[in-house]
Scaffold this active site. Structure first.
Site, PDB file in Angstrom:
ATOM      1  N   ARG A 120       2.767 -11.283  -5.456  1.00 49.99           N
ATOM      2  CA  ARG A 120       3.466 -12.502  -5.185  1.00 49.99           C
ATOM      3  C   ARG A 120       1.976 -13.041  -5.985  1.00 49.99           C
ATOM      4  O   ARG A 120       0.652 -13.339  -5.336  1.00 49.99           O
ATOM      5  CB  ARG A 120       3.361 -13.511  -4.472  1.00 49.99           C
TER       6      ARG A 120
ATOM      7  N   HIS B  47       2.181 -19.400  -2.595  1.00 44.80           N
ATOM      8  CA  HIS B  47       4.250 -18.924  -2.719  1.00 44.80           C
ATOM      9  C   HIS B  47       4.390 -20.415  -3.461  1.00 44.80           C
ATOM     10  O   HIS B  47       5.822 -19.840  -3.752  1.00 44.80           O
ATOM     11  CB  HIS B  47       3.651 -19.712  -1.168  1.00 44.80           C
TER      12      HIS B  47
ATOM     13  N   TYR C 208      -5.641 -17.037   3.429  1.00 42.70           N
ATOM     14  CA  TYR C 208      -5.047 -16.099   3.741  1.00 42.70           C
ATOM     15  C   TYR C 208      -4.555 -14.770   2.940  1.00 42.70           C
ATOM     16  O   TYR C 208      -4.886 -13.544   3.247  1.00 42.70           O
ATOM     17  CB  TYR C 208      -3.388 -16.235   4.352  1.00 42.70           C
TER      18      TYR C 208
HETATM   19  C1  LIG Z   1      15.226 -21.169   7.076  1.00 40.60           C
HETATM   20  C2  LIG Z   1      13.713 -21.341   6.358  1.00 40.60           C
HETATM   21  N1  LIG Z   1      12.567 -21.025   7.426  1.00 40.60           N
HETATM   22  C3  LIG Z   1      11.744 -21.588   6.516  1.00 40.60           C
HETATM   23  C4  LIG Z   1      11.337 -22.372   5.021  1.00 40.60           C
HETATM   24  C5  LIG Z   1       9.967 -22.602   4.868  1.00 40.60           C
HETATM   25  N2  LIG Z   1       9.796 -21.750   3.822  1.00 40.60           N
HETATM   26  C6  LIG Z   1       9.709 -21.182   2.567  1.00 40.60           C
HETATM   27  S1  LIG Z   1       9.455 -20.389   1.787  1.00 40.60           S
HETATM   28  C7  LIG Z   1       8.815 -19.504   3.355  1.00 40.60           C
HETATM   29  C8  LIG Z   1       8.618 -17.681   3.259  1.00 40.60           C
HETATM   30  C9  LIG Z   1       9.587 -17.087   2.369  1.00 40.60           C
HETATM   31  O1  LIG Z   1       9.123 -15.696   2.365  1.00 40.60           O
HETATM   32  P1  LIG Z   1       9.848 -14.501   1.566  1.00 40.60           P
HETATM   33  O2  LIG Z   1      10.786 -14.822   2.389  1.00 40.60           O
HETATM   34  O3  LIG Z   1       8.747 -12.799   1.634  1.00 40.60           O
HETATM   35  O4  LIG Z   1      10.138 -15.408   0.187  1.00 40.60           O
HETATM   36  P2  LIG Z   1       8.643 -15.104  -1.148  1.00 40.60           P
HETATM   37  O5  LIG Z   1       8.184 -16.961  -1.205  1.00 40.60           O
HETATM   38  O6  LIG Z   1       7.090 -14.564  -0.831  1.00 40.60           O
HETATM   39  O7  LIG Z   1       8.978 -15.431  -2.209  1.00 40.60           O
HETATM   40  C10 LIG Z   1       8.882 -19.883   4.201  1.00 40.60           C
HETATM   41  C11 LIG Z   1       8.716 -19.696   5.803  1.00 40.60           C
HETATM   42  C12 LIG Z   1      12.286 -22.068   4.951  1.00 40.60           C
HETATM   43  N3  LIG Z   1      12.947 -22.222   2.796  1.00 40.60           N
HETATM   44  N4  LIG Z   1      13.650 -21.637   5.376  1.00 40.60           N
END
Ligand SMILES: Cc1ncc(C[n+]2csc(CCOP(=O)(O)OP(=O)(O)O)c2C)c(N)n1
Lengths: 324, 370
Positions: B264, B268, B277
């Site tokens: 990425r 985020h 980080y």
């Molecule tokens: C159930 C839930 N917990 C927490 C969040 C907050 N949150 C949004 S994105 C994220 C990280 C997601 O990481 P990943 O699955 O690796 O996907 P990426 O964003 O890297 O594409 C978090 C913790 C959420 N959207 N849903």
């Protein structure tokens, strides 16, 4: 006295509790290096290390469920849910275990766990980031439900919640994270379960909590300009409920309005209205009115202002009970 | 441990990724894979990647200018999405998380309809999921993996040849829903392809803190179907791997978990501060592996792409950006009554009363206002 935000007060409460008791640990998503998405755990990992401030995998059921195991071992976990809408995956652990363990074990196994949840709308977020989920928890016996509205209350109530032998759902009104107050952050003995009278008045009792307290304070001022005297109660804790403070006020004013952001149907406002009626129906000179959000999923940001109870909606309700 | 039976040792799992294109754009020899792509396909893949990057950039810019509340950039993940998406048939369904702009555009969804979600105009997205066979964006992590599994199970029960693609990130593999989706899909041998875009971070958490497994692909084994690890910045590799997975699903041979190893490049979301980080070294390392420049070098080396074509795509990208800007900047809220219209198929009496209350409130506001 220093000016502190509610976010800083919560951060300080966590620091204070961790210094005070080595059993207190924090766990949640991004709580370490990042300091949480709202920075409530900022710099705590620096001070207390990765073994007391645990960055967990992305798993809310995992966070609460493992906190239960940790508490059984003897720790006092403080869990962070990143946003209200992401608490739902942890619901099973909260409802089926966190809330019931003390009861099921005949009091032999208490779970001193705090689940902190930034909740409510008004920050222009995308969906699942603005939920008012308090009624799910108030409807679950075995949980205490706390929701402060000022920095100093946030500090004291979080410290008390962490010390509490029972599980506490600690709801942080996220749109008030940045309100400031002149205050020295010291424990002041404020117990869980005690409401505050934010304004003394004689005509109507306005009962509210968390994010809506600010809105109601504005309503108090506006009404005062029109010669209406509102007594404003900030519940601070929903369970256990400070019914004494509510009833003393309602007996004085004879009229009550309850305000919250959550949808009205099945909301906590209904609970308060019913309690007032059961406790002293004859002191009422008008029906208790509930003011809340509509019975719709929390709307998109561009329309949240029409959903959230604002000054006008509160004042309309006040007029209604006055002119009944 | 030699000689002891019954132990499955994680260190015995292969951790290499499938790669067809080296970072310098030359082909890896003898991979055993060959992409059945014609010149027009290759150019179309390039076009999708370039357009998605431009639309994505516009999303970030618009957020920085205050036109969007937040935005979740996909920059760096174009190959994983376009390569995989290109292996699907038109009738197959996609179940996205909130970072699938390229896949959405392949499904003819106007990026504007995605950006409205981030503007706060409407939740989920403004497109018709049935028309585009592209489910609503899903914010709660991993939840949509179960929708993909369920859809695929239903398609199988119906005897249809439809395949479902479930998209999520590396962080999602920690959620219960991920495991339940994999398990359901395995038990029913459902025609579903799970695409995990392993972009190394879940907000601030690196993969090493998300799982102790040597790869994400290996998790599939526990549910009884194959997992495959692919260079997610290599669009050809992503295509061939997805094509095989889709074929397996369509022929009734069950699910596949694809781990596309990528990065990425952006934050985020626009609300995030990755300097807390992430290191510059890391950024430089991955920056050099950019999926679009790699593919473009390949197309140049093979004499497939002309400057003229690149220019044409560039012009199209600019036009797209202009279109997005024109539609988003200053776009007002939806009419407030829609809040009540879509809660149930028929509004209840109480909802009608609330709608009336809002109507009166808004009329009052207008009177006060002007
Ligand atoms: C159930 C839930 N917990 C927490 C969040 C907050 N949150 C949004 S994105 C994220 C990280 C997601 O990481 P990943 O699955 O690796 O996907 P990426 O964003 O890297 O594409 C978090 C913790 C959420 N959207 N849903």
């Amino acid at each position: 006295m220093p000016q502190v935000t509610m976010a800083a007060a919560l951060n300080e409460a966590l620091r204070y509790s961790m210094r005070n008791d080595p059993h207190v640990i924090i766990l949640g998503e991004d709580v370490g290096k990042l300091g949480g998405v709202f920075r409530i755990t900022d710099k705590l990992q620096e001070e207390f290390g990765e073994e007391r401030v645990l960055d967990t995998p992305l798993a809310e059921s995992g966070i609460v469920g493992s906190a239960i195991g940790m508490a059984m071992y003897g720790l006092r976990p403080v869990c962070e849910m990143q946003f209200d809408g992401f608490t739902y995956p942890a619901f099973e652990q909260i409802v089926s275990h966190l809330a019931k363990y003390g009861f099921r074990s005949r009091g032999r196994m208490r779970l001193p766990i705090v689940v902190r949840i930034p909740y409510g709308g008004g920050i222009g977020a995308v969906e699942h980031h603005s939920e008012s989920l308090e009624a799910y928890f108030t409807h679950t016996a075995g949980l205490k439900v706390v929701t402060p509205s000022t920095p100093s209350d946030a500090f004291s109530l979080l410290v008390r919640s962490i010390e509490d032998p029972d599980p506490v759902i600690f709801l942080e009104p996220k749109r008030r994270y940045w309100i400031r107050e002149d205050v020295d952050l010291k424990p002041n003995g404020l117990p869980i379960g005690k409401a505050a009278i934010r304004n003394e008045g004689t005509d109507v009792t306005l009962i509210t909590y968390g994010p809506s307290v600010r809105t109601c304070q504005e309503a108090v001022e506006e009404a005062a300009a029109d010669g209406v005297s509102i007594e404003l109660i900030d519940l601070r804790t929903l369970v256990p409920l400070d019914l004494d403070t509510i009833m003393a006020s309602v007996r004085k004013t004879g009229r009550a309005v309850v305000v919250h952001e959550a949808q009205v149907t099945g909301g906590f406002g209904g609970e308060i209205a019913a309690r007032i009626m059961e406790d002293d129906f004859l002191s009422l000179q008008a029906p208790v009115i509930r003011v809340g959000g509509f019975d719709i999923p929390y709307p998109p940001a561009k329309l949240e202002d029409v959903h959230l109870p604002d000054l006008d909606r509160v004042l309309d309700a006040v007029d209604k009970v006055l002119n009944y | 441990m030699e000689g002891r039976r019954g132990i499955v040792d994680p260190s015995s799992v292969p951790t290499e990724t499938i790669q067809l294109l080296k970072p310098d754009g030359t082909l890896v020899p003898d991979t055993g894979y060959e992409a059945d792509l014609k010149k027009d396909d290759l150019l179309e893949i390039y076009r999708y990647m370039a357009l998605a990057r431009r639309a994505d950039l516009e999303g970030t810019n618009l957020q920085r200018q205050g036109e969007l509340g937040v935005y979740t950039p996909l920059i760096g993940q174009e190959a994983a999405q376009v390569g995989t998406g290109y292996a699907l048939d038109e009738g197959d369904w996609i179940f996205p998380s909130y970072r699938e702009m390229a896949l959405a555009m392949m499904r003819k969804i106007d990026p504007v309809d995605i950006l409205h979600l981030f503007r706060g105009t409407w939740h989920g997205g403004m497109w018709d999921p049935k028309e585009h066979r592209f489910a609503m964006y899903s914010v709660p992590i991993a939840t949509q993996a179960l929708h993909a599994a369920g859809f695929a199970i239903a398609a199988k029960l119906d005897g249809a040849k439809t395949v479902a693609l479930g998209c999520f990130g590396d962080g999602a593999t920690s959620e219960g829903d991920f495991h339940e989706a994999m398990n359901f899909a395995g038990v029913w041998q459902a025609p579903v392809v799970f695409l995990c875009q392993n972009n190394q971070y879940a907000i601030s958490l690196p993969l090493s803190k998300q799982t102790a497994a040597p790869t994400i692909a290996v998790k599939a084994i526990g549910y009884g179907f194959p997992g495959v690890r692919v260079d997610g910045n290599d669009v050809l590799a992503c295509y061939v791997v997805a094509q095989e997975a889709v074929r397996r699903a369509r022929e009734g041979n069950g699910p596949t978990l694809i781990e596309a190893v990528t990065f990425r490049i952006g934050p985020h979301s626009t609300a995030d501060d990755p300097t807390r980080y992430r290191t510059q070294d890391e950024m430089d390392h991955w920056g050099a592996l950019d999926p679009i420049s790699r593919f473009s070098k390949y197309l140049e080396l093979e004499g497939i792409i002309t400057d003229e074509f690149k220019q044409k795509v560039d012009d199209e990208a600019k036009e797209l950006a202009t279109h997005i800007r024109a539609e988003i900047v200053g776009a007002g809220p939806r009419p407030a009554h829609e809040l009540f219209e879509f809660v149930y198929s028929e509004p209840s009496d109480i909802l009608r009363r609330e709608e009336w209350l809002l109507y009166e409130e808004l009329a009052g506001r207008d009177e006060e206002g002007d």
